[in-house]
Write a protein that holds these residues in place. Structure first.
Motif, PDB file in Angstrom:
ATOM      1  N   VAL A  10      42.330  31.496  51.152  1.00 16.65           N
ATOM      2  CA  VAL A  10      41.700  31.596  49.826  1.00 16.65           C
ATOM      3  C   VAL A  10      40.390  32.378  49.900  1.00 16.65           C
ATOM      4  O   VAL A  10      40.142  33.297  49.105  1.00 16.65           O
ATOM      5  N   VAL A  11      39.537  32.033  50.876  1.00 13.19           N
ATOM      6  CA  VAL A  11      38.254  32.731  50.987  1.00 13.19           C
ATOM      7  C   VAL A  11      38.468  34.200  51.343  1.00 13.19           C
ATOM      8  O   VAL A  11      37.777  35.088  50.830  1.00 13.19           O
ATOM      9  N   GLY A  12      39.443  34.497  52.194  1.00 16.59           N
ATOM     10  CA  GLY A  12      39.745  35.891  52.513  1.00 16.59           C
ATOM     11  C   GLY A  12      40.207  36.672  51.292  1.00 16.59           C
ATOM     12  O   GLY A  12      39.808  37.821  51.098  1.00 16.59           O
ATOM     13  N   LEU A  13      41.051  36.050  50.470  1.00 18.78           N
ATOM     14  CA  LEU A  13      41.515  36.724  49.251  1.00 18.78           C
ATOM     15  C   LEU A  13      40.362  36.952  48.264  1.00 18.78           C
ATOM     16  O   LEU A  13      40.287  38.000  47.616  1.00 18.78           O
ATOM     17  N   VAL A  14      39.481  35.958  48.148  1.00 16.91           N
ATOM     18  CA  VAL A  14      38.329  36.126  47.249  1.00 16.91           C
ATOM     19  C   VAL A  14      37.436  37.264  47.748  1.00 16.91           C
ATOM     20  O   VAL A  14      36.931  38.073  46.949  1.00 16.91           O
ATOM     21  N   ALA A  15      37.240  37.351  49.072  1.00 15.74           N
ATOM     22  CA  ALA A  15      36.410  38.431  49.619  1.00 15.74           C
ATOM     23  C   ALA A  15      37.031  39.793  49.332  1.00 15.74           C
ATOM     24  O   ALA A  15      36.337  40.741  48.947  1.00 15.74           O
ATOM     25  N   ALA A  16      38.348  39.911  49.510  1.00 19.14           N
ATOM     26  CA  ALA A  16      39.019  41.179  49.216  1.00 19.14           C
ATOM     27  C   ALA A  16      38.932  41.508  47.732  1.00 19.14           C
ATOM     28  O   ALA A  16      38.675  42.661  47.340  1.00 19.14           O
ATOM     29  N   ALA A  17      39.121  40.491  46.876  1.00 23.98           N
ATOM     30  CA  ALA A  17      39.045  40.715  45.431  1.00 23.98           C
ATOM     31  C   ALA A  17      37.636  41.098  45.007  1.00 23.98           C
ATOM     32  O   ALA A  17      37.444  41.920  44.096  1.00 23.98           O
ATOM     33  N   GLY A  18      36.611  40.534  45.677  1.00 21.16           N
ATOM     34  CA  GLY A  18      35.234  40.874  45.344  1.00 21.16           C
ATOM     35  C   GLY A  18      34.903  42.329  45.634  1.00 21.16           C
ATOM     36  O   GLY A  18      34.063  42.929  44.969  1.00 21.16           O
ATOM     37  N   ILE A  19      35.563  42.911  46.625  1.00 24.21           N
ATOM     38  CA  ILE A  19      35.366  44.337  46.922  1.00 24.21           C
ATOM     39  C   ILE A  19      36.218  45.188  45.995  1.00 24.21           C
ATOM     40  O   ILE A  19      35.770  46.219  45.484  1.00 24.21           O
ATOM     41  N   TYR A  20      37.446  44.759  45.742  1.00 20.77           N
ATOM     42  CA  TYR A  20      38.350  45.561  44.919  1.00 20.77           C
ATOM     43  C   TYR A  20      37.892  45.615  43.472  1.00 20.77           C
ATOM     44  O   TYR A  20      37.856  46.678  42.859  1.00 20.77           O
ATOM     45  N   TRP A  21      37.516  44.476  42.925  1.00 19.67           N
ATOM     46  CA  TRP A  21      37.072  44.406  41.532  1.00 19.67           C
ATOM     47  C   TRP A  21      35.583  44.112  41.536  1.00 19.67           C
ATOM     48  O   TRP A  21      35.148  43.013  41.857  1.00 19.67           O
ATOM     49  N   ARG A  22      34.784  45.090  41.183  1.00 22.29           N
ATOM     50  CA  ARG A  22      33.333  44.979  41.330  1.00 22.29           C
ATOM     51  C   ARG A  22      32.713  43.949  40.403  1.00 22.29           C
ATOM     52  O   ARG A  22      31.573  43.536  40.609  1.00 22.29           O
ATOM     53  N   ALA A  23      33.439  43.545  39.385  1.00 21.48           N
ATOM     54  CA  ALA A  23      32.895  42.510  38.495  1.00 21.48           C
ATOM     55  C   ALA A  23      32.731  41.182  39.238  1.00 21.48           C
ATOM     56  O   ALA A  23      31.878  40.365  38.882  1.00 21.48           O
ATOM     57  N   LEU A  24      33.548  40.940  40.261  1.00 24.61           N
ATOM     58  CA  LEU A  24      33.392  39.734  41.075  1.00 24.61           C
ATOM     59  C   LEU A  24      32.203  39.882  42.015  1.00 24.61           C
ATOM     60  O   LEU A  24      31.254  39.130  41.962  1.00 24.61           O
ATOM     61  N   GLY A  25      32.282  40.856  42.894  1.00 22.50           N
ATOM     62  CA  GLY A  25      31.161  41.157  43.766  1.00 22.50           C
ATOM     63  C   GLY A  25      30.886  40.087  44.810  1.00 22.50           C
ATOM     64  O   GLY A  25      31.606  39.096  44.957  1.00 22.50           O
ATOM     65  N   ILE A  26      29.797  40.302  45.543  1.00 25.54           N
ATOM     66  CA  ILE A  26      29.405  39.420  46.636  1.00 25.54           C
ATOM     67  C   ILE A  26      28.995  38.022  46.151  1.00 25.54           C
ATOM     68  O   ILE A  26      29.275  37.024  46.826  1.00 25.54           O
TER      69      ILE A  26
END
Length: 700
Positions: free
Chosen positions: A101-117
């Motif tokens: 889950v945390v790995g997917l969130v990290a990838a999504a945070g890079i892919y979709w900038r609205a999520l971010g770090i």
């Protein structure tokens, strides 16, 4: 050793004055919940609210327009709230689920900038936090912290709502004044000119974005376009003036002296000063003097034109100077308009900042999101096997340090390790000297005020101060001793090593893979620009110029990324190609600034067609990896253009002999166009040929 010292000096150099007011504002957002939690005996809840506010401010963009900032803060509040809820939700589940889950969130945070770090940090810190709070309480406290940050930013909006717009207008005006002073007067080196032009183009884009968020008095539709349109005219006419001036110097000075160049320099200098004053002060005392200088230059040109009618100066040279005069007149009229428009007030109605919804989400393509997701998953697996509470710093280090390029990853790891070492030791010293949560709150206050104040002018200081700040907030309810400080430093160092390994081993050669497509796109977009000059539809030409500029920018970004990859190195010829493409657009703007010809047939269209064909064939060769230049008639067409100008000059002399000197005949209109278009067309053709040569397929 000296190289390391120089590197650290660059990292900790202040690029501007610290934002002390913003630092104090962020300190209140972070520390008020902590102090309230200490006084009420609710340490966990107070720390959770403070962490939510800190992570929301982490995604803030101070100095930007309030509509954009508030939208960003609200988005970050939502993602941080959901992240804290997700972290609390997966906490009791088996560790493989958490790792995925945390790995997917990290990838999504890079892919979709609205999520971010911030969203990644929220999930990670909440998952590792040993708290008795439930999922809903975690989300509620995080949301309160985020909303507190939004309210703090909005609290100063009534007093400062116009300041970002005023600053954007000033930056655009001064950038164009520098471009005018540098490009319209004595010739600049290509590198200096490129820097001035890029700064001015960026400032114009920022101004258009800024004005879209405001409503200007007197604009019925609420979309103030007059000021950026006027500044764009100055931008385009300045570029055209640089090209035409260079051609005029070559063809006129030998026969007409240099007096006109001194008059031109004086006029352009005065206009640049007037433009700067108009942007900074809303008015200009220099404007009357600038208009007088423009008049003196026009008188000098008129004297040269009279000598041309008498046969003492070539007619094409006089016609070219006439086009230079037209450019200067257009710039003067535009500067006078800026003086009037810059003084217009922004409406002060009691309403919130205007929001502009993005048409599509901003995403990051390529392999970097996958690389970050795999690296964070691996970090979670390593740490969850140990299941150490402080393991979150290992995961966080990997998530925030892994950058799209290897060199940027190295820089980020170096600063984070240094910041963690200093911050962890400082935190341990503070608690050892003066234990207690009140003293810890005071330490957090100092770090927050200094860190956020220095964030915009020094990443090194921000990282040094943000690290203990996040350390204290995440573990506020726990005791921090020397053992914990040492563990965090070790985990941060090992996390940085893992980030470097993933950056090196999973290097995707992404920038090199995109070079072919980027080169072909540059050629295609510039070919479309050249072809649009045939009809000279202003809307079409401006759109093509913007498209070609964006394509060249993407190629430059790919080359920058290639330079930062291990074993990389952008070919010098492609760097030169980006510069040549800029000169091609300069010549295109110069041709666009020239009035259309008269009724007679003109070879300009034939030359433009051949240039566009040459660029399109070069793009096809890049895509198919086929070398060689197909034959065309470009040289012959340019020779015919020169003969056509000479023919027009002879016919115009006959017309003058018949007493038609003061009438605007079709022949006079034709020679004015052809004489001014010839140097721009020759420059355009030469740069197109060189661009095709530099981008031709060859071994890199």
């Amino acid at each position: 050793m000296r190289g390391l010292v120089d590197m650290l000096r660059v990292d900790f150099r202040l690029s501007g004055p610290p934002a002390w007011t913003y630092g104090l504002l962020c300190m209140l957002v972070v520390c008020f919940p902590l102090l309230l939690g200490v006084l009420l005996g609710r340490l966990e809840e107070g720390a959770s609210v403070a962490l939510g506010g800190y992570l929301t401010l982490f995604g803030d963009a101070p100095g930007q327009l309030y509509g954009d900032r508030v939208r960003r803060l609200l988005t970050t509040t939502a993602t941080v709230t959901l992240g804290s809820g997700l972290g609390a939700l997966i906490h009791p589940h088996p560790w493989p689920i958490a790792a995925v889950v945390v790995g997917l969130v990290a990838a999504a945070g890079i892919y979709w900038r609205a999520l971010g770090i911030p969203a990644v940090l929220s999930v990670t810190l909440t998952y590792f936090a040993p708290s008795g709070m439930g999922v809903l309480l975690h989300m509620g406290t995080s949301a309160c912290g985020g909303l507190l940050a939004v309210l703090a930013v909005m609290a100063i909006w009534p007093l400062r709502r116009r300041r970002p717009l005023r600053r954007t207008v000033e930056e655009a005006g001064t950038a164009l004044a520098d471009l005018l002073a540098g490009g319209g007067r004595a010739p600049l080196a290509d590198e200096s000119w490129e820097s001035l032009r890029h700064r001015a183009a960026t400032a114009l884009k920022d101004l258009e974005a800024a004005l879209s968020l405001y409503r200007v008095a007197g604009e019925e539709d609420g979309s103030p376009e007059r000021l950026p349109a006027t500044l764009t005219r100055i931008f385009q006419q300045t570029i055209a003036l640089r090209v035409l001036r260079a051609a005029a110097v070559e063809t006129v000075e030998a026969r007409a002296g240099t007096e006109w160049t001194r008059e031109l320099d004086e006029a352009i200098g005065a206009l640049a000063r007037a433009l700067r004053e108009a942007a900074l002060l809303g008015g200009s005392a220099e404007m009357p003097g600038a208009l007088a200088a423009v008049g003196r230059f026009a008188d000098s040109v008129e004297e040269i034109r009279r000598t041309a009618r008498a046969g003492d100066t070539p007619l094409p040279a006089a016609a070219l100077l006439g086009q230079v005069t037209l450019c200067v007149d257009r710039i003067a009229m535009a500067v006078r308009s800026v003086e009037q428009q810059a003084a217009e007030s922004v409406e002060m109605g009691p309403r919130l900042p205007k929001f502009v919804r993005s048409r599509k989400p901003v995403i990051t393509t390529g392999y970097h999101p996958i690389r970050v997701g795999l690296a964070v998953t691996a970090a979670m697996v390593l740490m969850l096997v140990i299941h150490e509470h402080y393991a979150k710093w290992f995961v966080v280090t990997v998530a925030v340090s892994l950058r799209p390029t290897y060199r940027d990853t190295v820089d980020r790891v170096r600063l984070r390790v240094l910041g963690t070492a200093v911050g962890a030791v400082a935190g341990a010293v503070v608690l050892a000297v003066a234990p207690g949560h009140l003293y810890l709150t005071l330490f957090v206050s100092v770090c927050a005020a200094l860190g956020f104040a220095l964030r915009g002018c020094s990443y090194g200081y921000w990282m040094m101060l943000a690290t203990p700040l996040s350390l204290m907030l995440a573990d506020f309810a726990l005791s921090l001793d020397w053992g914990a400080a040492a563990a965090r430093v070790v985990l941060t160092i090992t996390g940085g090593v893992l980030a470097l390994l993933f950056a090196r081993l999973l290097w995707s050669r992404g920038y090199r893979a995109t070079l072919t497509a980027a080169i072909a796109e540059v050629l295609d977009r510039h070919a479309a620009l050249v072809r649009s000059l045939i009809d000279q539809d202003p809307r079409e030409v401006n759109a093509r110029i913007s498209s070609a500029t964006d394509a060249a920018g993407r190629l430059a970004d790919s080359l920058d990324g290639l330079d930062k990859e291990p074993g990389g190195g952008a070919p010098r010829r492609l760097r030169d190609a980006v510069t040549v493409a800029g000169r091609l657009r300069d010549n295109a703007l110069a041709l666009f600034a020239i009035p259309p010809p008269g009724n007679e047939s003109d070879p300009t269209g034939a030359v433009l067609d051949l240039v566009a064909d040459r660029l399109e064939k070069a793009a096809e060769g890049v895509r198919t990896d086929r070398q060689g230049t197909p034959p065309d008639d470009l040289d012959r067409a340019l020779d015919e253009l020169g003969a056509y100008v000479d023919e027009l000059a002879a016919r115009r002399l006959d017309e003058l002999a018949e007493g038609a000197g003061d009438r605007m005949t079709g022949l006079r209109r034709s020679i004015r166009h052809a004489a001014a278009a010839r140097p721009a067309l020759r420059g355009l053709s030469a740069e197109a040929v060189r661009l095709a040569s530099l981008t031709a397929p060859r071994s890199c």
